[in-house]
Design an enzyme around this catalytic site. Sequence first.
Site, PDB file in Angstrom:
ATOM      1  N   PHE A   1     -88.478 -35.686  20.329  1.00 53.82           N
ATOM      2  CA  PHE A   1     -87.421 -35.436  20.325  1.00 53.82           C
ATOM      3  C   PHE A   1     -87.004 -34.267  19.307  1.00 53.82           C
ATOM      4  O   PHE A   1     -87.083 -34.743  17.935  1.00 53.82           O
ATOM      5  CB  PHE A   1     -86.276 -36.491  20.136  1.00 53.82           C
TER       6      PHE A   1
ATOM      7  N   LYS B   1     -79.990 -33.786   8.858  1.00 56.64           N
ATOM      8  CA  LYS B   1     -79.311 -35.242   8.687  1.00 56.64           C
ATOM      9  C   LYS B   1     -78.961 -35.712   7.419  1.00 56.64           C
ATOM     10  O   LYS B   1     -77.934 -35.414   6.604  1.00 56.64           O
ATOM     11  CB  LYS B   1     -80.369 -36.324   9.248  1.00 56.64           C
TER      12      LYS B   1
ATOM     13  N   ASP C   1     -91.715 -31.650  12.062  1.00 57.12           N
ATOM     14  CA  ASP C   1     -90.290 -31.989  12.117  1.00 57.12           C
ATOM     15  C   ASP C   1     -89.835 -33.381  11.411  1.00 57.12           C
ATOM     16  O   ASP C   1     -89.973 -34.122  11.929  1.00 57.12           O
ATOM     17  CB  ASP C   1     -89.610 -32.050  13.477  1.00 57.12           C
TER      18      ASP C   1
HETATM   19  C1  PLP Z   1     -86.554 -35.383  14.658  1.00 60.97           C
HETATM   20  C2  PLP Z   1     -85.516 -34.555  15.014  1.00 60.97           C
HETATM   21  N1  PLP Z   1     -85.310 -33.240  15.332  1.00 60.97           N
HETATM   22  C3  PLP Z   1     -84.187 -32.553  15.710  1.00 60.97           C
HETATM   23  C4  PLP Z   1     -83.049 -33.366  15.903  1.00 60.97           C
HETATM   24  C5  PLP Z   1     -81.851 -32.585  16.242  1.00 60.97           C
HETATM   25  O1  PLP Z   1     -81.035 -32.701  15.218  1.00 60.97           O
HETATM   26  P1  PLP Z   1     -79.372 -32.498  15.188  1.00 60.97           P
HETATM   27  O2  PLP Z   1     -78.892 -33.512  16.445  1.00 60.97           O
HETATM   28  O3  PLP Z   1     -78.781 -32.351  14.092  1.00 60.97           O
HETATM   29  O4  PLP Z   1     -79.394 -31.215  16.117  1.00 60.97           O
HETATM   30  C6  PLP Z   1     -83.274 -34.693  15.789  1.00 60.97           C
HETATM   31  C7  PLP Z   1     -81.848 -35.578  15.794  1.00 60.97           C
HETATM   32  O5  PLP Z   1     -81.780 -36.565  16.410  1.00 60.97           O
HETATM   33  C8  PLP Z   1     -84.355 -35.492  15.477  1.00 60.97           C
HETATM   34  O6  PLP Z   1     -84.318 -36.723  15.447  1.00 60.97           O
END
Ligand code: PLP
Length: 463
Positions: A151, A265, A236
Site C-alpha cells: 500500500f 504520518k 516506503d
Molecule cells: C506505507 C504507506 N505509504 C503511503 C501511504 C499514503 O500516505 P497518505 O495517506 O498520507 O497519502 C500510506 C498510508 O497509509 C502508507 O501506509
Amino acid sequence: MSESLLELLAQRRGESFALHERYLNTQHARVLRTIGFDRRYVRAHGPYLWDDEGNRYLDLLSGYGVFAVGRNHPAIVAALREVLEGELPSLVQMDVSLLAGILAERLVPTFPGGLDKVFFCNSGAEAVEAAIKFARYATRREAIVYCEHAFHGLTMGAVSLNGDDIFQEGFGPMLPGCRRIPFNDLAALERALAQRDVAAFIVEPIQGHGVHVAAPEYLREAGRLCRQHGTLFVADEVQTGLGRTGRMWAVEHWHAEPDMILMAKALSGGFVPVGAVGMRKDTFDKLFSSMVRAPVHGSTFSKNNLAMAAGIATLRVLKEENLVEHAAKLGEGLISDLRALIDKHEFLHDVRGKGMMIALEFGQPKSLSLRAAWKLLETAQAGLFSQMITIPLFKNHRILSQVAGHGCNVVKFLPPLVISEEDRRWIRTSCDEVIADTHKVPGSIWDLGKTLAGHAIKARRAS
Ligand SMILES: Cc1ncc(COP(=O)(O)O)c(C=O)c1O
C-alpha cells in the site's frame, strides 16, 4: 461577529454523521453506524479518546499511525502556538524557509546509509509520487517494481503501485511500466530487474496491509540486487518510520541501506500534514540540475511553517521521551503477551510485528463445530471473522483497532508509541476475553457474526 469554534461544535454536537451522510462520504458514515462505531468524541490526549458520555477509549489506530507521540502532545501544541503567535512569515515562496532547513538538518543524521538531502511534500502519497519522479529522472528508466499487497497511497502514481486490485479497479489505466511481484521473493525481484529498465523498486519493510514482515535477508539482498541492476531501492517508511517499529527507521532492523526513504504520518505530530523523501545528493541533483529546473517538482504548501515546526517538535519529543526505545521494549512485551494466547485459542493462528506495529492473524480452527461456524462466515465474505474481534474490542472494551486490509483475517494494532504498562494489560486482557468469546458457539459474538454475514450477502446481491 466572530464565531467561536468550540461554541459551534457544542451547538452542533450530534450532527456529524448526518452532515457526512449528506455532504461527504455517505458510505463511510454508513459503515461506522452499521458496526456501532458512531460515537461522539469530545476530547483526546495521549493514547486516549473520550466520548460525550465520559467514556475513555484506548486508540490503537492512532489516526492510521499519525499520533506516534500521542494526541495533543503539549510540546507539539506549544511549537504550533509559537508559530501562530509569532506572526512568522510562511510560504514567501521567493525565499527559502529557515524552519525547513533546520528540520532537514535534524532528519539527515537519523537516515541510514548516508542519505543527505531532503525533499518535503504534504502527505505519504506525495512522497511516493516524488520518489517515482526522482527515480525516473535520475535513471531515465520508466518501470517501477512493487509488491503484492503493498500500500503506497491513493493518488494516481501511488495507486499504480498498490498490490491489491480493489484500489486499482475502475481507475485505469495505471501508470505505465509498473510491475507487481510477490513480497519476500528475491528471485522474482531479480527477474523483474534483469531487463535493466527499472527506475525503482519500492517496498514497505513491514507491509501495512496484512502486516507482512520482510524476511531476514530480504531487504539487504533487495538493496544489493537493485545496485547491481542500476535500480534505486526505495523504502516506503510512511507507516513504519520515526520509531513505530522500535527503531527510528524500520530498515535498520534489516541493516538495509535504501537509496530513498519515504516518511509522512508521524512527522506531523498529529497536527499538520507533511511528507518527506530522504535521498542522496546525486539523485536529488539530477532532477534539480540547473537554476532553470529549480521549480520542476514541488508543491505550494510544502515546507509551510506549521508543518516544519510540527516536524521539529516531533523529532524532539521522540528523543526526549525515548519513545523509540520505549516502543521497542513495550512492543516486544505486548507481542509476547499476545503470542501466549495462541496456545489458548484455536482461532488465533499468528501474532507478528515489531515494536508498535502488531498483527493478530486468525484462521480456520481445528475442532469441527468451530470449523463449521468459521466456514459459514468466510463463505459470506472473506475476512469477516476479524470484524468479530474489532467490534467487541471496541464496544465491550473500548479499544479502537482496525482490520489490516480487505478480505483478510488480520487485526492490526498501531498504538501511539506512548502507551503504558497499564495500557498493555488493558490490551492483553481485552484480547484474551474477546478471542475466548469467539470460541463460544452459539454465543453473542456469533449473533454478531450472523448479522455481519447478512449485511455482506445483501451487499453482494445489490452490487
Ligand atoms: C506505507 C504507506 N505509504 C503511503 C501511504 C499514503 O500516505 P497518505 O495517506 O498520507 O497519502 C500510506 C498510508 O497509509 C502508507 O501506509
